[in-house]
Design a protein around this motif. Structure first.
Motif, mmCIF file in Angstrom:
data_model
loop_
_atom_site.group_PDB
_atom_site.id
_atom_site.type_symbol
_atom_site.label_atom_id
_atom_site.label_comp_id
_atom_site.label_asym_id
_atom_site.label_seq_id
_atom_site.Cartn_x
_atom_site.Cartn_y
_atom_site.Cartn_z
ATOM 1 N N ARG A 29 65.517 59.455 27.219
ATOM 2 C CA ARG A 29 65.062 60.201 26.042
ATOM 3 C C ARG A 29 63.799 59.527 25.521
ATOM 4 N NH1 ARG A 29 67.911 63.788 23.203
ATOM 5 N NH2 ARG A 29 69.766 63.177 24.350
ATOM 6 N N VAL A 30 62.739 60.320 25.350
ATOM 7 C CA VAL A 30 61.417 59.802 25.040
ATOM 8 C C VAL A 30 60.858 60.471 23.790
ATOM 9 C CG1 VAL A 30 59.090 59.526 25.958
ATOM 10 C CG2 VAL A 30 61.024 59.622 27.528
ATOM 11 N N ARG A 55 65.125 55.545 25.232
ATOM 12 C CA ARG A 55 66.562 55.285 25.262
ATOM 13 C C ARG A 55 67.096 55.885 26.558
ATOM 14 N NH1 ARG A 55 69.989 58.229 21.058
ATOM 15 N NH2 ARG A 55 70.421 59.665 22.763
ATOM 16 N N VAL A 56 67.854 55.089 27.279
ATOM 17 C CA VAL A 56 68.442 55.535 28.541
ATOM 18 C C VAL A 56 69.924 55.773 28.302
ATOM 19 C CG1 VAL A 56 68.836 54.961 30.963
ATOM 20 C CG2 VAL A 56 66.739 54.172 29.823
ATOM 21 N N THR A 65 68.262 50.817 24.917
ATOM 22 C CA THR A 65 66.926 51.064 24.370
ATOM 23 C C THR A 65 65.978 50.029 24.965
ATOM 24 O OG1 THR A 65 67.850 51.931 22.330
ATOM 25 C CG2 THR A 65 65.551 51.215 22.268
ATOM 26 N N LEU A 66 64.822 50.509 25.429
ATOM 27 C CA LEU A 66 63.806 49.622 25.991
ATOM 28 C C LEU A 66 62.621 49.527 25.042
ATOM 29 C CD1 LEU A 66 63.655 50.751 29.732
ATOM 30 C CD2 LEU A 66 64.794 48.749 28.795
ATOM 31 N N ASN A 67 62.075 48.332 24.952
ATOM 32 C CA ASN A 67 60.853 48.060 24.210
ATOM 33 C C ASN A 67 59.738 47.811 25.218
ATOM 34 O OD1 ASN A 67 61.910 48.130 21.483
ATOM 35 N ND2 ASN A 67 63.072 46.318 22.085
ATOM 36 N N PRO A 68 58.472 47.835 24.789
ATOM 37 C CA PRO A 68 57.370 47.608 25.735
ATOM 38 C C PRO A 68 57.554 46.330 26.558
ATOM 39 C CG PRO A 68 56.509 48.363 23.656
ATOM 40 C CD PRO A 68 57.991 48.116 23.437
ATOM 41 N N ASP A 69 57.152 46.432 27.830
ATOM 42 C CA ASP A 69 57.230 45.339 28.812
ATOM 43 C C ASP A 69 58.651 45.003 29.238
ATOM 44 O OD1 ASP A 69 54.410 45.092 28.797
ATOM 45 O OD2 ASP A 69 54.536 43.817 27.013
#
Length: 169
Positions: A29-30, A55-56, A65-69
């Motif tokens: 989800r973007v 969010r995957v 949830t992923l943050n940059p890098d």
């Protein structure tokens, strides 16, 4: 909603509605971000976030949830881990960078076959500990093969789309 098999890089403007990428049974989800997704047959799912946030949603209900890098690596059964990643190694392909980072021979072979649309045969034995590192930008196949073979003591022969690499050792 986008369904993906393979690899793609997305740059999504921030909108009121969500942008979804479905890869296998996993949804990403973007809302305003840039990221790379790769899932090839019998491989884990890789989601590498460059900017923004994603969010995957895994099929088993887990949400990450992923943050940059940060990069998510999710196995078929839903087991996952988060790591950092080398931007050039993961998304260099979109800018025509062919990147090898301590790659085993099987990885080099597969990447060359996909990148250049060739078939590679090997004569001789390749040491299982053999690895190769190199970065090529918009390079012809012959120059890449020359770089690999000169540093490894191997030779190559090109016959149209058929490549033969020989290791005399």
């Amino acid at each position: 909603m986008v369904r993906l098999k393979g690899e793609a890089f997305f740059e999504v403007k921030k909108e009121q509605r969500p942008f979804l990428v479905e890869s296998g049974s996993t949804k990403i989800r973007v809302l305003g971000t840039s990221f790379n997704v790769r899932q090839k047959a019998d491989e884990p799912l890789y989601v590498a976030l460059v900017t923004g946030k994603v969010r995957v949603d895994a099929v088993n209900g887990d949400q990450v949830t992923l943050n940059p890098d940060e990069m998510l690596v999710m196995e078929k059964g839903g087991k996952f881990s988060k790591t950092g990643f080398d931007t050039m190694d993961v998304i260099g392909w979109k800018d025509n960078y062919l990147v090898f980072k301590s790659a085993k021979f099987s990885e080099v072979r597969e990447k060359l076959e996909l990148w250049y649309g060739v078939q590679i045969d090997v004569k001789g034995r390749i040491d299982p500990k053999w690895t190769y590192s190199g970065v090529y930008k918009d390079e012809m196949l012959e120059n890449v093969l020359r770089g690999i073979c000169v540093t490894s003591g191997m030779t190559y022969q090109i016959d149209k789309k058929q490549i033969t690499i020989t290791n005399p050792k």
